[in-house]
Design a protein around this motif. Structure first.
Motif, PDB file in Angstrom:
ATOM      1  N   SER A 153     -13.597   5.726  -4.962  1.00  0.00           N
ATOM      2  CA  SER A 153     -13.066   4.501  -4.385  1.00  0.00           C
ATOM      3  C   SER A 153     -11.802   4.096  -5.122  1.00  0.00           C
ATOM      4  O   SER A 153     -11.556   4.534  -6.250  1.00  0.00           O
ATOM      5  CB  SER A 153     -14.099   3.367  -4.446  1.00  0.00           C
ATOM      6  OG  SER A 153     -14.305   2.972  -5.775  1.00  0.00           O
ATOM      7  N   SER A 154     -11.016   3.266  -4.475  1.00  0.00           N
ATOM      8  CA  SER A 154      -9.853   2.687  -5.153  1.00  0.00           C
ATOM      9  C   SER A 154     -10.378   1.638  -6.129  1.00  0.00           C
ATOM     10  O   SER A 154     -11.460   1.079  -5.927  1.00  0.00           O
ATOM     11  CB  SER A 154      -8.895   2.070  -4.132  1.00  0.00           C
ATOM     12  OG  SER A 154      -9.534   1.062  -3.379  1.00  0.00           O
ATOM     13  N   GLN A 207     -11.005  -1.417  -1.861  1.00  0.00           N
ATOM     14  CA  GLN A 207     -10.599  -1.423  -0.460  1.00  0.00           C
ATOM     15  C   GLN A 207     -10.885  -0.089   0.212  1.00  0.00           C
ATOM     16  O   GLN A 207     -11.297  -0.043   1.362  1.00  0.00           O
ATOM     17  CB  GLN A 207      -9.113  -1.750  -0.313  1.00  0.00           C
ATOM     18  CG  GLN A 207      -8.662  -1.709   1.148  1.00  0.00           C
ATOM     19  CD  GLN A 207      -7.227  -2.138   1.372  1.00  0.00           C
ATOM     20  OE1 GLN A 207      -6.592  -2.696   0.492  1.00  0.00           O
ATOM     21  NE2 GLN A 207      -6.708  -1.872   2.559  1.00  0.00           N
ATOM     22  N   TYR A 208     -10.669   1.015  -0.514  1.00  0.00           N
ATOM     23  CA  TYR A 208     -10.837   2.353   0.062  1.00  0.00           C
ATOM     24  C   TYR A 208     -12.032   3.054  -0.564  1.00  0.00           C
ATOM     25  O   TYR A 208     -12.257   2.966  -1.774  1.00  0.00           O
ATOM     26  CB  TYR A 208      -9.580   3.197  -0.160  1.00  0.00           C
ATOM     27  CG  TYR A 208      -8.367   2.614   0.498  1.00  0.00           C
ATOM     28  CD1 TYR A 208      -8.101   2.856   1.843  1.00  0.00           C
ATOM     29  CD2 TYR A 208      -7.492   1.804  -0.205  1.00  0.00           C
ATOM     30  CE1 TYR A 208      -6.978   2.302   2.461  1.00  0.00           C
ATOM     31  CE2 TYR A 208      -6.376   1.251   0.393  1.00  0.00           C
ATOM     32  CZ  TYR A 208      -6.128   1.506   1.726  1.00  0.00           C
ATOM     33  OH  TYR A 208      -5.030   0.961   2.323  1.00  0.00           O
ATOM     34  N   ASP A 222     -11.346   2.456   5.087  1.00  0.00           N
ATOM     35  CA  ASP A 222     -10.573   1.305   4.645  1.00  0.00           C
ATOM     36  C   ASP A 222     -11.479   0.107   4.943  1.00  0.00           C
ATOM     37  O   ASP A 222     -11.584  -0.341   6.085  1.00  0.00           O
ATOM     38  CB  ASP A 222      -9.257   1.217   5.417  1.00  0.00           C
ATOM     39  CG  ASP A 222      -8.405   0.022   5.041  1.00  0.00           C
ATOM     40  OD1 ASP A 222      -8.950  -0.956   4.479  1.00  0.00           O
ATOM     41  OD2 ASP A 222      -7.204   0.052   5.333  1.00  0.00           O
ATOM     42  N   LYS A 240     -11.324  -3.044   4.004  1.00  0.00           N
ATOM     43  CA  LYS A 240     -10.638  -4.304   4.305  1.00  0.00           C
ATOM     44  C   LYS A 240     -10.242  -4.366   5.780  1.00  0.00           C
ATOM     45  O   LYS A 240     -10.424  -5.384   6.438  1.00  0.00           O
ATOM     46  CB  LYS A 240      -9.397  -4.445   3.422  1.00  0.00           C
ATOM     47  CG  LYS A 240      -8.593  -5.698   3.693  1.00  0.00           C
ATOM     48  CD  LYS A 240      -7.356  -5.747   2.800  1.00  0.00           C
ATOM     49  CE  LYS A 240      -6.464  -6.915   3.164  1.00  0.00           C
ATOM     50  NZ  LYS A 240      -5.207  -6.875   2.407  1.00  0.00           N
ATOM     51  N   ASN A 241      -9.684  -3.270   6.305  1.00  0.00           N
ATOM     52  CA  ASN A 241      -9.203  -3.240   7.688  1.00  0.00           C
ATOM     53  C   ASN A 241     -10.211  -2.653   8.667  1.00  0.00           C
ATOM     54  O   ASN A 241      -9.896  -2.469   9.844  1.00  0.00           O
ATOM     55  CB  ASN A 241      -7.880  -2.473   7.758  1.00  0.00           C
ATOM     56  CG  ASN A 241      -6.799  -3.196   6.981  1.00  0.00           C
ATOM     57  OD1 ASN A 241      -6.549  -4.375   7.213  1.00  0.00           O
ATOM     58  ND2 ASN A 241      -6.173  -2.518   6.036  1.00  0.00           N
ATOM     59  N   ASN A 254      -4.983   1.869  -5.776  1.00  0.00           N
ATOM     60  CA  ASN A 254      -4.819   0.620  -5.039  1.00  0.00           C
ATOM     61  C   ASN A 254      -3.562   0.768  -4.195  1.00  0.00           C
ATOM     62  O   ASN A 254      -2.599   1.386  -4.607  1.00  0.00           O
ATOM     63  CB  ASN A 254      -4.656  -0.563  -5.993  1.00  0.00           C
ATOM     64  CG  ASN A 254      -5.952  -0.937  -6.679  1.00  0.00           C
ATOM     65  OD1 ASN A 254      -7.041  -0.583  -6.234  1.00  0.00           O
ATOM     66  ND2 ASN A 254      -5.841  -1.657  -7.775  1.00  0.00           N
ATOM     67  N   GLY A 305      -3.485   2.379  -1.299  1.00  0.00           N
ATOM     68  CA  GLY A 305      -3.715   3.393  -0.284  1.00  0.00           C
ATOM     69  C   GLY A 305      -3.127   4.768  -0.497  1.00  0.00           C
ATOM     70  O   GLY A 305      -3.149   5.586   0.416  1.00  0.00           O
ATOM     71  N   LEU A 334      -2.986   6.461   3.050  1.00  0.00           N
ATOM     72  CA  LEU A 334      -4.107   5.949   3.823  1.00  0.00           C
ATOM     73  C   LEU A 334      -3.752   4.727   4.656  1.00  0.00           C
ATOM     74  O   LEU A 334      -4.598   4.205   5.377  1.00  0.00           O
ATOM     75  CB  LEU A 334      -5.278   5.635   2.891  1.00  0.00           C
ATOM     76  CG  LEU A 334      -5.784   6.823   2.075  1.00  0.00           C
ATOM     77  CD1 LEU A 334      -6.928   6.396   1.167  1.00  0.00           C
ATOM     78  CD2 LEU A 334      -6.197   7.981   2.966  1.00  0.00           C
ATOM     79  N   ASN A 335      -2.504   4.282   4.582  1.00  0.00           N
ATOM     80  CA  ASN A 335      -2.055   3.160   5.406  1.00  0.00           C
ATOM     81  C   ASN A 335      -1.569   3.624   6.770  1.00  0.00           C
ATOM     82  O   ASN A 335      -1.190   2.810   7.600  1.00  0.00           O
ATOM     83  CB  ASN A 335      -0.948   2.380   4.683  1.00  0.00           C
ATOM     84  CG  ASN A 335      -1.488   1.715   3.437  1.00  0.00           C
ATOM     85  OD1 ASN A 335      -2.447   0.964   3.495  1.00  0.00           O
ATOM     86  ND2 ASN A 335      -0.899   2.014   2.303  1.00  0.00           N
TER      87      ASN A 335
END
Length: 115
Positions: free
Chosen positions: A3-4, A8-9, A18, A20-21, A43, A45, A67-68
């Protein structure tokens, strides 16, 4: 599973979430590309992983992923590039490599201080 640092990831092998999204990315070969197994995520992405050239081949290249993007846009890194084992909340990266005599070397690279 990796994980980040900020959570988040989250990735397991070639699947990344992801959180968060609320979306996922599959980095498994679809016949057009190659499978990428995620090794670490920063952090923001940026992720690092290993490209598997074929189902029967060993890992042959390192990759950096964004990853974005919807597909986790990847670029292959130069031959011999070491990818981080993990990232810390303060931006440092931890590397684990095997040296010539089969011993292990653990290295921590901290981000450059800004003046």
């Amino acid at each position: 599973m990796v994980s980040s640092p900020d959570g988040q990831y989250l990735a397991a092998g070639s699947v990344v979430f992801d959180l968060k999204n609320k979306r996922g990315i599959c980095l498994e070969s679809d016949g057009n590309g190659k499978t990428i197994a995620v090794a670490s995520i920063r952090n923001g992405g940026t992720a690092y992983g290993a490209v598997q050239e074929s189902e029967t081949a060993d890992v042959t290249a390192a990759a950096q992923l964004d990853l974005n993007t919807p597909t986790g846009e990847a670029k292959v890194l130069e031959t011999g590039t070491d990818v981080p084992l993990l990232h810390t909340a303060d931006g440092a990266a931890v590397f684990l490599t095997r040296n010539g005599d089969k011993g292990l070397t653990l290295a921590v690279r901290r981000p450059a201080a800004h003046s």
